[in-house]
Design an enzyme around this catalytic site. Structure first.
Site, PDB file in Angstrom:
ATOM      1  CB  ALA A 117       1.182 -15.091   2.663  1.00  0.00           C
ATOM      2  CB  THR A 118       5.184 -13.733   6.611  1.00  0.00           C
ATOM      3  OG1 THR A 118       5.592 -12.441   6.576  1.00  0.00           O
ATOM      4  CG2 THR A 118       6.133 -14.023   5.272  1.00  0.00           C
ATOM      5  CG  ASN A 147      -0.567 -10.958  12.835  1.00  0.00           C
ATOM      6  OD1 ASN A 147      -0.874 -11.858  13.209  1.00  0.00           O
ATOM      7  ND2 ASN A 147      -0.265  -9.688  13.285  1.00  0.00           N
ATOM      8  CG  PHE A 148       1.002  -8.969   6.068  1.00  0.00           C
ATOM      9  CD1 PHE A 148       0.099  -7.921   5.836  1.00  0.00           C
ATOM     10  CD2 PHE A 148       2.141  -8.709   7.072  1.00  0.00           C
ATOM     11  CE1 PHE A 148       0.324  -6.741   6.253  1.00  0.00           C
ATOM     12  CE2 PHE A 148       2.340  -7.345   7.539  1.00  0.00           C
ATOM     13  CZ  PHE A 148       1.652  -6.385   7.127  1.00  0.00           C
ATOM     14  CB  ALA A 202       3.754  -5.148  -0.576  1.00  0.00           C
ATOM     15  CD  GLU A 223      11.145   1.802  -0.475  1.00  0.00           C
ATOM     16  OE1 GLU A 223      10.008   1.167  -0.558  1.00  0.00           O
ATOM     17  OE2 GLU A 223      11.050   2.696   0.283  1.00  0.00           O
TER      18      GLU A 223
END
Length: 319
Positions: free
Chosen positions: A98-99, A101-102, A188, A278
Site C-alpha cells: 500500500a503505497t 494513493n493506494f 496487487a 512482470e
C-alpha cells in the site's frame, strides 16, 4: 568453596541457555509441528483427477503442457480439497503493498473484499506493507482473520518501487512469514474480490494468466526480447503471459521467485537496462513452471468485453 561457586554458575548458565532456546525457538517449533502435520498427511492428499476435470471445459485451455491444472469455473471440485485442508488446520498469508494513493480507499476496498471472499473458513493473515502505518484505514475483520502492518524501509539509490517492495518482502518472509503460514499470496492492491477465492488455488507455486494476453497469440506476448536482459525470452519460446496481479505458493517458493527477480533486475541495472517486474516474473515461470495456473476468471479487467469463456469472475482488476 570456589568449586561450589563454579558449579552453581555452570548450573545457572545451563538453565538460562535452556530458557533462551525455549523462547527463541518456540515459533520455529510451532511452524515445524505444522509442517510435520502436513507431511504426515501428505500421502492422503487428493490426486488431481479426484478434484479436477479439464474435460468439463473443452472451450478453453484447462491443462498446461507440463500437466498443471488451469483453473476455470466448472473444472474443479472444491469440496474434495476442503476435506483435505480442513484436517491440516492451515494458515494462508495474503500480502499487499500500500503505497502512495493506494494506501487509502483502494486498500480499504481490497481488504474488505478479501475478508469476505478470500479463503473463507481458513486461518488468514493479511500482511500490509505500507509507506506509513499511521494513516492506514481501519479494518473490521471477520473470524479467523488477523492483520499485520509493516512500514516499508527505504533504500539508498533505489528508484525502482518494485525492487524496494520485493527487498522488503524478502526480509519479511525470512524473518517472520515463513514461520506463520503454509501458503502465501502476493497481490496487487488495485483489485477487488467478487467471488470466493478458495483452496483450489493452493499449490507449491501459483501463477495468474493475464486477462488481455490470454486471448492473443504467443508471438505477440510482450516478453523481454533484448538478449542482454536477464528476463530475455526468445520469440519462438514461451507458454503463457502471466500477470503480476497475483503470485502465490509456499513461502519458500515465493521467496525463491523474489530472489531470482532481485538478481535479474540487479544484473539488468548493471548492464544499464531498464526492465519490469512482470518481464522477470514471466522469465521465472518460463523456467520454473507453476504448479497451479489461474485462468483470467481469477483476475478479469471489467473494461474488456467479457467473452463467453469467462463464466465466473473471482477478482476484478482496476488499473
Amino acid at each position: 568453596m570456589q568449586y561450589k561457586k563454579e558449579a552453581l554458575l555452570l548450573m545457572l548458565f545451563a538453565v538460562l541457555l535452556a530458557l533462551t532456546q525455549r523462547f527463541s525457538y518456540s515459533r520455529t517449533k510451532d511452524h515445524l509441528q505444522k509442517m510435520y502435520a502436513c507431511w504426515k498427511d501428505h500421502l492422503e492428499e487428493p490426486h488431481l483427477s479426484t478434484w479436477f476435470d479439464p474435460k468439463k471445459r473443452p472451450d478453453v485451455i484447462a491443462t498446461t503442457g507440463w500437466l498443471a491444472p488451469v483453473l476455470w469455473e466448472g473444472t474443479y471440485n472444491r469440496e474434495v480439497l476442503e476435506q483435505y485442508y480442513k484436517r491440516l488446520n492451515i494458515t494462508i498469508g495474503l500480502a499487499v503493498f500500500a503505497t502512495g494513493n493506494f494506501s487509502k480507499e483502494p486498500l480499504r476496498r481490497f481488504i474488505k473484499s478479501a475478508d469476505k471472499y478470500f479463503m473463507v473458513g481458513y486461518n488468514v493473515i493479511f500482511y500490509i506493507l505500507a509507506d506509513s502505518t499511521y494513516n492506514l484505514p481501519y479494518f473490521e475483520l471477520g473470524p479467523l482473520r488477523t492483520l499485520k502492518t509493516w512500514r516499508l524501509f527505504e533504500e539508498e539509490m533505489c528508484q525502482d518501487c518494485n525492487l524496494r517492495n520485493m527487498n522488503n518482502m524478502h526480509s519479511k518472509i525470512i524473518q517472520c512469514i515463513q514461520y506463520e503460514v503454509n501458503f502465501l499470496f502476493m497481490m496487487a492492491v488495485n483489485q477487488t474480490f467478487k467471488n470466493n477465492f478458495g483452496v483450489e488455488t493452493l499449490g507449491k507455486s501459483v501463477a495468474q494468466l493475464h486477462a488481455w494476453w490470454y486471448f492473443k497469440k504467443p508471438r505477440d506476448f510482450p516478453y523481454e526480447r533484448r538478449t542482454k536482459s536477464a528476463a530475455f525470452i526468445p520469440f519462438e519460446k514461451g507458454d503463457f503471459y502471466y500477470h503480476r496481479a497475483i503470485v502465490g505458493g509456499t513461502p519458500l517458493n515465493v521467496l525463491n521467485l523474489i530472489e531470482q527477480y532481485i538478481k535479474g533486475i540487479t544484473d539488468d541495472n548493471t548492464n544499464k537496462l531498464v526492465s519490469t517486474f512482470e518481464s522477470h516474473l514471466n522469465k521465472y515461470f518460463f523456467i520454473n513452471k507453476p504448479a497451479r495456473v489461474l485462468s483470467p476468471e481469477y483476475n478479469w479487467d471489467p473494461r474488456f468485453k467479457t467473452p463467453p469463456e469467462i463464466k465466473h469472475i473471482k477478482i476484478a482488476w482496476k488499473p
